[in-house]
Design a protein around this motif. Structure first.
Motif, short mmCIF file in Angstrom:
data_model
loop_
_atom_site.label_atom_id
_atom_site.label_comp_id
_atom_site.label_asym_id
_atom_site.label_seq_id
_atom_site.Cartn_x
_atom_site.Cartn_y
_atom_site.Cartn_z
N LEU A 18 7.08 4.78 3.97
CA LEU A 18 7.49 3.44 4.40
C LEU A 18 9.01 3.32 4.47
N ILE A 55 3.84 -4.26 8.90
CA ILE A 55 2.48 -3.76 8.60
C ILE A 55 1.57 -5.00 8.61
N ALA A 64 7.70 -2.88 6.19
CA ALA A 64 7.39 -1.78 5.27
C ALA A 64 8.34 -1.79 4.06
#
Ligand code: FAD
Length: 342
Positions: free
Chosen positions: A50, A59, A70
């Motif tokens: 991430l 996300i 992220a």
């Protein structure tokens, strides 16, 4: 917050290899059962894929968040595990894993840090992110002697002469940052335009116009020189003109690619680069070693963050029996137990 510690010897209940989202959440689940965790990650920062690959992407399939960036998810996880005071060794790769006579484990990193623990949780994702290296003769000879592929502690470069190479965000961002600290920064890029964020590219061009950095476009580092320690880079442009630039460090920033690495040598059952686990508790074939997140495989496995979170919860309840010498964990809702503490 999760701070990297310098201790070369660490004792803990659970050592988590990998500080991606799943390794971080494992700290939370273990903390609820009062188990101490130490995290190790080869990257200099937490967050795994991430933070390294897509920090600014939203996300959409984290329960309870219609969308979340992220990096914000990583920041939230860091905040969520703070009450459990996890320790971490960042920027070091776990190389060795030995079982000791009392069935506990000893892990050792590439920089000699030893971690002694009762349970090992492998949350290694796609594996260690290994630097992509340029094709320059004698490169390996100068690793650790003037060549750095990741920047763990930027202070190390204060007052030094640096040659950076690359055209992505990492090369641009570090050029901007290090231009404030270093005596001299040269950025070498094989193209004439950058792949990184346009805003950062503009700032780098502006520093070059002001002669605050030396920018070499359409060029590559083709040779390195030194006498035990690196002291110069040879930079060659597309017309085959070469210049030799005196430098203390050469920092190629060509991105990282994941490799399973040493995990493949630990006698774990593997299926195509993933660790086979029992879905009752995500244990591996080696008692005391668990594998959660992208690194594991089982029928129906989905490489999703939310699946890794579930795996972390079941793993913790099983690991508790080992850490506590056979006791059964008492299952309590967080709403019943109140705010988590350690
Ligand atoms: C572009 C992109 C978009 C995605 N979008 C989504 C999405 O929308 N939703 C979703 O659920 N998932 C998404 N994913 C997948 C998601 O990122 C992964 O499922 C998640 O990162 C897995 O977390 P992890 O903690 O298991 O592993 P990782 O995030 O891979 O972290 C593993 C860490 O382990 C470290 N490590 C490995 N081996 C060692 C070693 N020997 N020593 C020290 N450290 C080691 C690595 O350095 C790494 O930091 C996406 C992935 C990508 C690439």
């Amino acid at each position: 917050m999760v701070q990297s510690i310098e201790d070369k010897r660490v004792e803990t209940d659970i050592c988590t290899i990998g500080a991606g989202p799943v390794g971080l959440f494992a700290v939370f689940e273990a903390g609820l059962l009062k188990m101490r965790c130490h995290l190790i990650d080869a990257l200099p920062q937490i967050g795994g894929q991430l933070s390294e690959i897509y920090p600014k992407k939203p996300i959409y399939d984290i329960p309870g968040y219609p969308d979340i960036l992220a990096q914000d998810l990583v920041n939230n996880l860091e905040q969520q595990i703070a009450p459990f005071h996890p320790t971490a060794t960042l920027g070091e790769r776990v190389e060795e894993l030995d079982r000791l006579e009392d069935d506990s484990f000893r892990l050792q990193t590439n920089e000699g840090t030893e971690v002694f623990c009762k349970v090992v949780v492998i949350a290694g994702g796609l594996g260690c992110f290994e630097p992509r290296k340029p094709a320059v003769e004698n490169l390996e000879q100068y690793e650790g002697k003037g060549i750095a592929y990741i920047i763990k502690n930027p202070e190390k470069f204060r007052g030094k002469k640096l040659v950076l190479a690359g055209g992505g965000d990492s090369a641009l961002d570090w050029t901007l940052y290090l231009s404030e600290l270093a005596e001299e920064v040269t950025l070498v890029h094989r193209g004439s335009t950058f792949r990184g964020a346009p805003d950062s590219a503009e700032k780098v061009m502006s520093l070059a116009d002001q002669k605050k950095i030396n920018l070499q476009l359409n060029a590559n580092v083709t040779a390195i020189q030194g006498n035990g320690m690196l002291n110069a880079c040879v930079i060659t442009d597309k017309a085959k003109n070469s210049v030799t630039v005196d430098t203390d460090y050469f920092i190629p920033l060509f991105g990282l690619s994941p490799k399973l690495g040493p995990i493949a040598d630990w006698n774990l059952n593997l299926d195509r680069n993933a660790i086979v686990v029992n879905t009752e508790d995500y244990s591996t074939n080696v008692p005391g070693i668990y594998a959660i997140g992208d690194i594991n495989t089982y029928p129906g496995k989905l490489k999703l963050i939310l699946c890794g979170f579930h795996e972390a919860a079941l793993m913790s309840h099983s690991a508790y029996r080992i850490v506590s010498g056979g006791k059964k964990p008492s299952f309590k809702y967080t709403t019943v137990n109140g705010a988590p503490t350690m």
